[in-house]
Design a protein around this motif. Structure first.
Motif, PDB file in Angstrom:
ATOM      1  N   GLY C 124      50.677  29.169 -83.265  1.00 16.75           N
ATOM      2  CA  GLY C 124      51.385  29.972 -82.280  1.00 16.75           C
ATOM      3  C   GLY C 124      52.416  29.198 -81.477  1.00 16.75           C
ATOM      4  N   ARG C 127      56.842  30.244 -81.813  1.00 14.60           N
ATOM      5  CA  ARG C 127      57.443  31.513 -81.374  1.00 14.60           C
ATOM      6  C   ARG C 127      58.859  31.316 -80.853  1.00 14.60           C
ATOM      7  N   ASP C 128      59.034  30.251 -80.046  1.00 12.97           N
ATOM      8  CA  ASP C 128      60.373  29.983 -79.503  1.00 12.97           C
ATOM      9  C   ASP C 128      61.378  29.801 -80.624  1.00 12.97           C
ATOM     10  N   TYR C 130      61.280  30.994 -83.687  1.00 12.93           N
ATOM     11  CA  TYR C 130      61.628  32.241 -84.373  1.00 12.93           C
ATOM     12  C   TYR C 130      62.327  33.217 -83.451  1.00 12.93           C
ATOM     13  N   SER C 131      62.166  33.028 -82.124  1.00 14.18           N
ATOM     14  CA  SER C 131      62.819  33.966 -81.205  1.00 14.18           C
ATOM     15  C   SER C 131      64.321  33.741 -81.160  1.00 14.18           C
ATOM     16  N   LYS C 150      62.580  35.568 -91.283  1.00 10.94           N
ATOM     17  CA  LYS C 150      61.953  34.335 -90.803  1.00 10.94           C
ATOM     18  C   LYS C 150      62.069  33.233 -91.848  1.00 10.94           C
TER      19      LYS C 150
END
Lengths: 436, 281, 323
Positions: C124, C127-128, C130-131, C150
Motif C-alpha cells: 500500500g 498509492r502516491d 499511481y495517483s 497502471k
C-alpha cells in the motif's frame, strides 16, 4: 506421535506452554538462510502455504507437523528450529491445513477461539500463510522456563554446533588454501551428507553407524569426482579464481535444486530420541555422541596435517603453491588428496548436522555463510584457524539468543564477521601478510 | 665525482651534498626474517643512483617501503623536506616521487593513450561529479592528450597509441610504464629493474631515456641487476645485502669494494660484476 | 502454444525485467568496470524497497522517499566498503553476501513488525506513485503487451529509468573518472602509483552502482508488495547471471541480458508446464518446474563463465576477469 526434537531449543520449548503461528503473505516465495524448509523461489514461480509456529516471540516450536490437503494434492511439513514450515502446492485453489496437535510440546494449546484446521485460498498471491495462534509465553498463567540452566545449555549447544561447523569449515578452508577457490558449492556437500544419511537410515532402515559411514563415503566420492570432472580441468584451463567462484555458485544452485527435485522441499526428520542429563542440561544423546566423534575426527585431522608427509606437503602448498612445486611436491596430487579429505570431513559434518538440525535440501546452503564467517574469522586459508573460527561462530550463534531474538541469531554471527574484518582483517589466527 | 655528490668519504650511509631523500632506521620484518634494515641513507638530488645487490637483498622491499606500498615495522624518511613515513602510496606519488614496478603493470585493457592520460595529475574529470559534464574537462583533456602524444613520440610508441596495452611487447610495456610515470611530472622517479625482460635492441634507447630524465632535472633511483647499465649511466651506486646497505660510492669505485664482491659472491654466484670478478667456482 | 510465446515475450517489457536490468547496470559498474566483487546487490535493492515503502507509508512524498532511499544506500556502501575495500577482493564478496542476508534477517524479524512489517512485509505504499499516473484508465498495447493504465505508467517510468541509468553510466565510463575506475579493475597498484586514491574511487563506484541497485529495488516493488523473501541470495545470483549473459563490461549488456533471461525463463517454464499437462513430460510434476528452472539458471551460469566469460555481446578483447 511425540515430537522428536533435536536440540536444546526444542527441549526448552517443552517448558513453555504457548504456541503461535505467524502468517506470511508473499507474492513469491521466500529465500531463507536459516534452517528452514522454505525454498528459494522466484516471484513468478510456485505456490506455497507457509507459517511459523511459536510459543511467543522467543520460543519457536520445532517438530510440529502440519498437513495440507486439497486440489488433489496431499503433503505435510515439519517446523524447523525457528518454528517455520512451508509446503509447496501445485496449483491455485482451496486447501485444508491441519496442525497436528499431538506433535506440539506438552502444555501448548491454541489460543481460545482458534481451531487446528483451517481452509486457505491461493488466488491472487502465490504464497499464503496459515495462522494457528497459540497461548503465548508471556501469559501470566504459564510458568516461564527456569533460567539457571539457560546459559549453560546455550554454551553446550554453541560448542556442539561449533564442533560440527568446524569440520565443514576446515574442508572449505583446505580447498581455499590449496586452490584459491571460494567454493560456494561447499554447503551442498553438507546437504548431501545429511540427505543420504536420511536415505540410508530412515528410508532403507540401515544401522545408524553404517548409514553414517555410507553417507560420508558418498560425499567423499562426490568430492573426488567434483575435482576430477570440474575443478581440475578448469585449473588446467587456467581459469581465474573469480570465474571459478562464480562457477561454484552455479554448481551450488544446480545441486541444491536437484536435491529439492529428488527429496522434495520438506524437512526430513533424522534425530533420535534418547536424551542425557549433563550438568543439569538435557542433551539429546545423539548430539553428544556426534560431538565426541567430531572431536576425534578433528584431532585425527590435526595429526594428519602436522605429522604426516602429505599433511606437511598440504601446508606447504597452502603457504605458497609455486614454492612447494619447486621443491618437488606434486601440487595436483596434493589438491586431489585435499578434495578427498575435505569432502570426507564435510560429509561427516553433514551427517551430524542432519542429526542435529534435521535435513532439508537447503540445509547446507543455509549454513554456508556461517562457514565462510568461520573461515574468514580464523584467517583465510588456515585450517586450524577455520576450526577456531567455527567454534567462535557456533558459540556466538547460540549465546546471542540470550539477548537477541532467535530469528536474528545468524545475523549476529555475520555482523561479528564484519566487525572482525574492520579491526583484525587477517582473522583471529591469521598472519598479517596473508591479506596482501 | 665522490666529492661532488657525497660530503666526505664514500661509505655506507654517508651524507650527501644535496640529498633529496633521507631515510633513517627503516626496518621491515616478515615473520622472523629481516627483509630491510637500513640505518641511514641519503639519495642525491638530480643524479642517477643505482640500488644494486644480490637476490633477496631487500631492494624491492625497500622501494615498496619508500613509496608507501608496504609498511615498515619502524623508521622514518624525508623526501624533499616532507616526512613520508605512514603516507599512503598515492600521496607519495602526488608529492612527486613516482615509481615503476619490476613486473610491469601496463593496464592491459586500456589503450596505450588511456594509460598515458591516467598518469596526468589534478584532472578535473576524475571527480565523479564533474565527470558527467564533458565541458568541464574537455579542454584539460586536450592538453593532457598533447603531453601524452609528445611523450609517446619520444618513446616511439606513437604508432601504438590506440592499441590495447595488452598487445605491446615486454620492452614496449616497460617504455609505456616509464612514459606513464613521466605524465605525473615527477621530481624523482624510481625504476624497479627497468631493463628486465627488455629486448637488447631496445636497451640503448631505454638507457638514453633514463639519461634524458637527469638532463630534465629529475632524480632517478633504480634497482638493477645488469651491471653494464649500472656502470654506464649511474652517478652513484648503493649496494644492499641481506637488508642492509653495505657499500656506497661512484660506480667504478664500488665495483672494487671488497664488501660488494663478498655480497655478490657470498649470495649470488652468477652475478656479473662486469669487472672480471666472477667467481672461479 | 501462442499463449506461452505471448507470456514469454510479454516479459520483455515488464517492470521486473526493467528492475533486474537496472540492478545489473549497477553491478556492471561494480564488477564489470571496477572489478569489485559485489555479491550483495540484493541488499541495495532491499534498502531501496524498504526505505521507499517505509517513507511513503510514513506520509512523505515520492521525492523525499527516493532521496531517503539514496541516503540509506550510501550509508550501506560505507558500511560495506570501509572494512573491505582495502582488503583482497574476495573479502568484499563474503561481506556483501553476508550483509545482504543480515539485512534480510533484520527486516523480517517479528520484533520489527511495526516498522518493516516483519515476515509479511509492506504494501500500500505505491498509492502516491499511481495517483500521479498521467494515463487515463483503459487498455493499452496489443497481443503480448496488453496492459492497463497502471501497467503502462509503471513500465514507462521503469524503462525511462533504465535508459537514463544506461546513458549516465556510459557517460561516466568514458570520462577521466571512468578511466581511473577501469585502471583499478586492471591493476590497482599501478593506479595508486600514479597518485590516485584507489580506495576513494572504489568507494565512489560502490556508491554509484549501489544507488542504481537501490533504484532497481524501488522499481521492483512498485507493482507489488515488499516481501523480505524476495531479497535473498537468489536475487543476487540472478542479477549476476544477467550481467554475465549480456557482458559485464558493457552498458547495453545488462539490459539485453535481463530481457533474454526473463524471456528464456518464462519460455522454459511455459513449455515444461505444457509438457507436464499434456503428459509428454512424466518425470516431473507441475510442482517441480520451479526447481528445474533454477537448475537451468545454474547450468547457464556455469557454462557462460567457463566458455563465454565476456558475455554474449561482450568483446573478447574486453575480457574483464583477472585473477
Amino acid at each position: 506421535m511425540k515430537p522428536r526434537r533435536s536440540n536444546l531449543l526444542g527441549r526448552f520449548t517443552k517448558w513453555v506452554g504457548a504456541l503461535s503461528l505467524v502468517l506470511v503473505t508473499t507474492l513469491g516465495g521466500s529465500t531463507a538462510l536459516a534452517i528452514a524448509p522454505n525454498p528459494t523461489q522466484d516471484i513468478t514461480s510456485q505456490y506455497a502455504i507457509q507459517g511459523t509456529i511459536r510459543q511467543g516471540a522467543a520460543n519457536p516450536v520445532e517438530g510440529a507437523v502440519i498437513n495440507v490437503v486439497g486440489e488433489g494434492f496431499e503433503g505435510s511439513a515439519t517446523t524447523n528450529a525457528r518454528g517455520k514450515w512451508e509446503i509447496n502446492v501445485p496449483n491455485k485453489g482451496s486447501y485444508t491445513v491441519t496442525l497436528d496437535l499431538a506433535t506440539l510440546p506438552e502444555g501448548a494449546k491454541l489460543k481460545p477461539g482458534f481451531e487446528n484446521v483451517r481452509t486457505v485460498e491461493i488466488d491472487k498471491v502465490n504464497t499464503v500463510v496459515a495462522i494457528f495462534p497459540l497461548v503465548e509465553i508471556d501469559d501470566p498463567n504459564v510458568t516461564p522456563p527456569p533460567t539457571t540452566n539457560v546459559v549453560l545449555s546455550r554454551i553446550f549447544a554453541g560448542l556442539n554446533f561449533g564442533i560440527l561447523l568446524a569440520m565443514a569449515a576446515i574442508g572449505l578452508s583446505l580447498i581455499y588454501g590449496t586452490t584459491g577457490l571460494s567454493n560456494f558449492a561447499h554447503g551442498e556437500m553438507v546437504t548431501i551428507g545429511a540427505l543420504t544419511m536420511f536415505t540410508f537410515n530412515r528410508v532403507m532402515g540401515l544401522d545408524i553407524i553404517l548409514s553414517a559411514l555410507l553417507a560420508t563415503a558418498i560425499v567423499t566420492a562426490f568430492g573426488y569426482t567434483q575435482d576430477a570432472v570440474l575443478w581440475r580441468p578448469l585449473r588446467k584451463k587456467r581459469i581465474g579464481i573469480t570465474q571459478m567462484m562464480i562457477v561454484s555458485i552455479g554448481l551450488s544452485i544446480v545441486i541444491r535444486y536437484f536435491l529439492q527435485l529428488v527429496y522434495g522441499g520438506d524437512t526430513k526428520v533424522l534425530s533420535q530420541g534418547t536424551t542425557w542429563n549433563i550438568f543439569g542440561v538435557l542433551m539429546p544423546a545423539i548430539n553428544v555422541i556426534c560431538a565426541g566423534i567430531s572431536i576425534i575426527a578433528l584431532l585425527g585431522f590435526a595429526w594428519f596435517l602436522t605429522r604426516t608427509r602429505i599433511g606437511k606437503a598440504t601446508r606447504a602448498v597452502s603457504d605458497n603453491a609455486a614454492l612447494a612445486a619447486s621443491t618437488g611436491i606434486d601440487v595436483e596430487r596434493i589438491v586431489r588428496i585435499v578434495w578427498v579429505v575435505a569432502a570426507a570431513l564435510t560429509g561427516l559434518s553433514g551427517v551430524f548436522i542432519g542429526l542435529y538440525f534435521q535435513a532439508a535440501w537447503d540445509t547446507g546452503f543455509s549454513i554456508l555463510l556461517l562457514l565462510f564467517a568461520a573461515v574468514t574469522l580464523g584467517g583465510l586459508g588456515t585450517a586450524f584457524g577455520a576450526a577456531v573460527g567455527a567454534l567462535i561462530v557456533g558459540m556466538f550463534v547460540e549465546l546471542s539468543t540470550l539477548v537477541i531474538p532467535p530469528d536474528l541469531k545468524f545475523a549476529g554471527a555475520l555482523i561479528v564477521l564484519i566487525l572482525v574484518l574492520l579491526f583484525r582483517p587477517q582473522g583471529v589466527l591469521g598472519r598479517k601478510q596473508r591479506i596482501g | 665525482m665522490a666529492n661532488e655528490i657525497a660530503k666526505g668519504k664514500a661509505e655506507p650511509g654517508c651524507a650527501k651534498v644535496d640529498p633529496i631523500l633521507v631515510a633513517d632506521n627503516v626496518l621491515r620484518q616478515f615473520g622472523g626474517l629481516t627483509a630491510v634494515d637500513v640505518k641511514h641513507v641519503e639519495i642525491p638530488r638530480g643524479q642517477i643512483t643505482a640500488l644494486i645487490g644480490p637476490n633477496g637483498a631487500g631492494k624491492t622491499t625497500f622501494f615498496n617501503l619508500l613509496t608507501g606500498f608496504d609498511k615498515p615495522n619502524s623508521g622514518t624518511w624525508v623526501f624533499n623536506g616532507k616526512q613520508l613515513a605512514g603516507v599512503p602510496s598515492y600521496k607519495v606519488a602526488r608529492l612527486g616521487m613516482v615509481r615503476t614496478f619490476q613486473l610491469t603493470k601496463a593496464l592491459s585493457l586500456l589503450t596505450v593513450m588511456e594509460n598515458m592520460r591516467l598518469g596526468s595529475q589534478n584532472q578535473k574529470g576524475e571527480n565523479p561529479l564533474a565527470a558527467m559534464f564533458r565541458s568541464v574537462w574537455r579542454k584539460q583533456e586536450q592538453l593532457v592528450t598533447e603531453t601524452a602524444n609528445e611523450l609517446l613520440t619520444r618513446f616511439k610508441l606513437d604508432a601504438k597509441k590506440d592499441d590495447f596495452a595488452a598487445s605491446l611487447s615486454g620492452g614496449q610495456r616497460k617504455l609505456l610504464e616509464m612514459a606513464r610515470a613521466l605524465m605525473t611530472k615527477p621530481t624523482m622517479i624510481m625504476l624497479d629493474e627497468p631493463m628486465a625482460g627488455v629486448n637488447p635492441a631496445l636497451t640503448q634507447s631505454l638507457l638514453d631515456h633514463i639519461k634524458d630524465l637527469k638532463k630534465e632535472g629529475m632524480t632517478v633511483l633504480f634497482v638493477e641487476h645488469d651491471m653494464h647499465m649500472v656502470r654506464h649511466i649511474s652517478d652513484w651506486v648503493i649496494v644492499m645485502a641481506e637488508g642492509k646497505i653495505v657499500a656506497e660510492g661512484p660506480p667504478k669505485e664500488v665495483m672494487k669494494n671488497p664488501a660488494v664482491i663478498d655480497a655478490y659472491l657470498g649470495a649470488h654466484h652468477d652475478s656479473d660484476l662486469g669487472a672480471k670478478k666472477k667467481a672461479g667456482k | 502454444m501462442e499463449q506461452i510465446l505471448a507470456n514469454a515475450l510479454g516479459e520483455l517489457l515488464t517492470p521486473m525485467t526493467a528492475a533486474y536490468a537496472l540492478a545489473a547496470i549497477g553491478l556492471a559498474m561494480h564488477f564489470g568496470f571496477t572489478g569489485l566483487l559485489n555479491f550483495g546487490q540484493a541488499a541495495y535493492m532491499l534498502v531501496g524497497a524498504y526505505a521507499f515503502a517505509m517513507s511513503t507509508l510514513a506520509g512523505l512524498g515520492l521525492v523525499p522517499a527516493i532521496l531517503i532511499s539514496f541516503a540509506a544506500s550510501i550509508v550501506l556502501s560505507f558500511v560495506l566498503g570501509i572494512p573491505t575495500l582495502r582488503l583482497r577482493s574476495d573479502y568484499l564478496a563474503i561481506v556483501t553476501i553476508a550483509a545482504a542476508e543480515i539485512l534480510r534477517f533484520i527486516v523480517s524479524t517479528t520484533g520489527l513488525n511495526d516498522v518493516t512489517g516483519g515476515p509479511q512485509g509492506l504494501s500500500g505504499f505505491a498509492r502516491d506513485f499511481y495517483s500521479i499516473n498521467p494515463f487515463p484508465a483503459g487498455e493499452y498495447g496489443f497481443w503480448a503487451w496488453t496492459m492497463d493504465e497502471k501497467g503502462l505508467w509503471v513500465r514507462v517510468v521503469a524503462w525511462s529509468l533504465v535508459i537514463i541509468a544506461a546513458l549516465f553510466v556510459s557517460k561516466m565510463i568514458r570520462s577521466p573518472w571512468g578511466r581511473v575506475i577501469k585502471g583499478i579493475r586492471e591493476d590497482e597498484d599501478a593506479v595508486r602509483s600514479l597518485g590516485k586514491n584507489v580506495y576513494s574511487y572504489k568507494m565512489q563506484s560502490l556508491i554509484i552502482g549501489g544507488m542504481l541497485g537501490t533504484l532497481a529495488g524501488i522499481v521492483f516493488v512498485l507493482p507489488r508488495a515488499v516481501q523480505p523473501g524476495n531479497f535473498g541470495t537468489g536475487l543476487t545470483f540472478f542479477i549476476w547471471t544477467i550481467l554475465l549473459l549480456g557482458g559485464a563490461a558493457t552498458v547495453l549488456g545488462p539490459i539485453i541480458g535481463s530481457m533474454i533471461f526473463w524471456v528464456l525463463l518464462s519460455l522454459t517454464d511455459g513449455l515444461l508446464s505444457a509438457g507436464v499437462d499434456s503428459g509428454v513430460i512424466t518425470f516431473i510434476t507441475q510442482n517441480q518446474i520451479g526447481g528445474i528452472r533454477f537448475m537451468l539458471v545454474g547450468i547457464g551460469l556455469m557454462l557462460l563463465v567457463i566458455f563465454r566469460p565476456q558475455g554474449i555481446f561482450g568483446n573478447k578483447k574486453e575480457l574483464y576477469f583477472n585473477g
